[in-house]
Write a protein that holds these residues in place. Structure first.
Motif, PDB file in Angstrom:
ATOM      1  N   THR A  40       0.664  -1.118   0.053  1.00 33.82           N
ATOM      2  CA  THR A  40      -0.196   0.113  -0.050  1.00 33.82           C
ATOM      3  C   THR A  40       0.958   1.383   0.024  1.00 33.82           C
ATOM      4  N   VAL A  41       1.934   1.317   0.701  1.00 34.16           N
ATOM      5  CA  VAL A  41       2.831   2.185   0.966  1.00 34.16           C
ATOM      6  C   VAL A  41       3.490   2.462  -0.653  1.00 34.16           C
ATOM      7  N   LEU A  42       3.850   1.491  -1.310  1.00 33.52           N
ATOM      8  CA  LEU A  42       4.319   1.447  -2.581  1.00 33.52           C
ATOM      9  C   LEU A  42       3.190   2.142  -3.519  1.00 33.52           C
ATOM     10  N   ARG A  43       2.255   1.661  -3.474  1.00 34.13           N
ATOM     11  CA  ARG A  43       1.101   2.300  -4.529  1.00 34.13           C
ATOM     12  C   ARG A  43       0.794   3.678  -4.042  1.00 34.13           C
ATOM     13  N   ILE A  51      -3.944   8.891  -1.431  1.00 33.46           N
ATOM     14  CA  ILE A  51      -3.376   8.885   0.087  1.00 33.46           C
ATOM     15  C   ILE A  51      -4.629   9.592   0.967  1.00 33.46           C
ATOM     16  N   PRO A  52      -5.082   8.698   1.961  1.00 37.13           N
ATOM     17  CA  PRO A  52      -6.036   9.208   2.740  1.00 37.13           C
ATOM     18  C   PRO A  52      -5.449  10.528   3.449  1.00 37.13           C
ATOM     19  N   ILE A  53      -6.143  11.528   4.110  1.00 37.69           N
ATOM     20  CA  ILE A  53      -5.453  12.700   4.675  1.00 37.69           C
ATOM     21  C   ILE A  53      -4.828  12.228   5.987  1.00 37.69           C
ATOM     22  N   ASP A  54      -5.275  11.206   6.606  1.00 36.30           N
ATOM     23  CA  ASP A  54      -4.718  10.690   7.878  1.00 36.30           C
ATOM     24  C   ASP A  54      -3.364  10.077   7.811  1.00 36.30           C
TER      25      ASP A  54
END
Length: 129
Positions: A40-43, A51-54
């Motif tokens: 998910t970080v990679l994506r 990227i969700p704001i949080d």
């Protein structure tokens, strides 16, 4: 999403990726800190997933960078891209070369060095090479 929204999201991802490179952190380290998977970080960092704001806030904190700095830089890049400016660092190698060649060409004339050492030697009677 609008064209500007897409450019802005892409620029955010690009800035986070650059900060990740500066810090030397891995996707796995970020994933552990932020609470998502490494994939998910990679994506997120490739701009393949919004990227969700949080999560954006958590990523900035994990990368020790101000969310305001990332946002301001992304804003400037997105504005530039809307004005048809190209970020040559994002181009493939062959396109980078063409981009530079296009930038240095003025009309039908290309820019040249103000002094050419070979021409100076030719004036002195040598072939310069």
């Amino acid at each position: 999403m609008t064209e500007y929204g897409n450019q802005f999201a892409k620029a955010i991802a690009e800035e986070l990726r650059a900060q990740k490179a500066r810090t030397g952190k891995t996707n796995e380290e970020l994933a552990d800190t932020v609470g998502v998977s490494a994939v998910t970080v990679l994506r997120y960092l490739r701009g393949q997933r919004q990227i969700p704001i949080d999560v954006f806030g958590d990523l900035c904190k994990a990368l020790n960078v101000s969310a305001a700095d990332i946002t301001a830089t992304a804003f400037n890049k997105a504005q530039g891209n809307l004005n048809n400016e190209v970020d040559p660092s994002q181009l493939p190698e062959d396109e980078k070369i063409q981009y530079v060649l296009d930038k240095i060409k003025v009309g039908d004339q290309a820019l040249v060095a103000s002094t050419d050492p070979y021409k100076e030697q030719e004036k002195e009677g040598g072939d310069g090479r």
